[in-house]
Design a protein around this motif. Structure first.
Motif, PDB file in Angstrom:
ATOM      1  N   GLN A  30      -7.041   2.409  -5.726  1.00 25.38           N
ATOM      2  CA  GLN A  30      -6.128   1.963  -4.578  1.00 25.38           C
ATOM      3  C   GLN A  30      -6.984   0.850  -3.763  1.00 25.38           C
ATOM      4  O   GLN A  30      -6.402   0.425  -2.827  1.00 25.38           O
ATOM      5  N   LEU A  88       1.465   2.325  -3.400  1.00 22.33           N
ATOM      6  CA  LEU A  88       0.292   3.061  -3.883  1.00 22.33           C
ATOM      7  C   LEU A  88       0.177   4.549  -3.539  1.00 22.33           C
ATOM      8  O   LEU A  88      -0.216   5.491  -4.220  1.00 22.33           O
ATOM      9  N   HIS A  89       0.497   4.699  -2.428  1.00 20.28           N
ATOM     10  CA  HIS A  89       0.466   6.083  -1.489  1.00 20.28           C
ATOM     11  C   HIS A  89       1.615   6.749  -2.566  1.00 20.28           C
ATOM     12  O   HIS A  89       1.187   8.172  -2.764  1.00 20.28           O
ATOM     13  N   VAL A 111       0.200   7.976  -5.676  1.00 24.38           N
ATOM     14  CA  VAL A 111      -0.468   9.376  -5.580  1.00 24.38           C
ATOM     15  C   VAL A 111       0.067  10.426  -5.331  1.00 24.38           C
ATOM     16  O   VAL A 111      -0.144  11.579  -5.643  1.00 24.38           O
ATOM     17  N   ALA A 115       0.945  -1.165  -0.067  1.00 21.60           N
ATOM     18  CA  ALA A 115       0.050  -0.034   0.134  1.00 21.60           C
ATOM     19  C   ALA A 115       0.920   1.182   0.115  1.00 21.60           C
ATOM     20  O   ALA A 115       0.620   2.311  -0.448  1.00 21.60           O
TER      21      ALA A 115
END
Length: 184
Positions: free
Chosen positions: A19, A6-7, A10, A3
């Motif tokens: 997400q 993914l952060h 962004v 994760a």
């Protein structure tokens, strides 16, 4: 994908990111709906005939797979079995070292020395082994399968709010991998 990556996507890019985690079986037709896939582990890798066929078609049709061995063993079970599976799928010489000046190291952030070292290499396992290269299967001049035994997945597996304690954000190379996969 952790994760935390993914952060970072962004935070640093304008790439459209879903997400929500999606786990897709290799024998599912849903595999062909994603341009980027992540495979990680530390156990035996063995594809069925259908999984091997899907994996090969996915990669040959433009899909990108990032594979990370979370063992940090050069000859560990995951490493040996994954490399054997790639030889069965793409041929015995398909998985090759990529040079440290490959565009994946400069497509977003700059890594002039090639793949960044992980803390697992420097002090995690005690073997003093730093892997100074990554391997790849090239398809039509671009990477289709990127293989690492540097433990990036373990390195990136923390809550994104803890980045503030790092001198340098260790997820930046993950941003390069995804950016390359989606733009090359």
């Amino acid at each position: 994908m952790p994760a935390n990556i993914l952060h970072s996507l962004v935070e640093y890019t304008t790439l459209p990111i879903d997400q929500k985690e999606k786990v897709v079986q290799l024998n599912s037709p849903d595999l062909f709906k994603s341009p980027f896939c992540y495979l990680s582990g530390h156990k035996l890798v063995e594809f069925s005939g259908q999984e091997r066929d899907h994996f090969k078609r996915y990669v040959q049709n433009g899909g990108f797979v990032f594979v990370d061995d979370c063992n940090h063993d050069v000859d560990g079970l995951f490493a040996k079995s994954f490399e054997q599976e790639m030889a069965r799928t793409f041929g015995p010489k398909a998985l090759q070292k990529i040079p440290n000046n490959h565009p994946i190291y400069t497509c977003f952030f700059k890594f002039d020395e090639g793949p960044p070292t992980t803390s697992f290499e420097l002090n995690g396992w005690g073997d003093d082994l730093v892997h100074d290269y990554l391997k790849a299967i090239m398809v039509n001049g671009r990477i289709g399968v990127l293989y690492s035994n540097k433990d990036y997945g373990c390195e990136w597996d923390y809550d994104f709010r803890n980045k503030r304690f790092l001198a340098e954000d260790n997820t930046k190379f993950g941003v390069n991998i995804v950016t390359y996969a989606l733009t090359a």
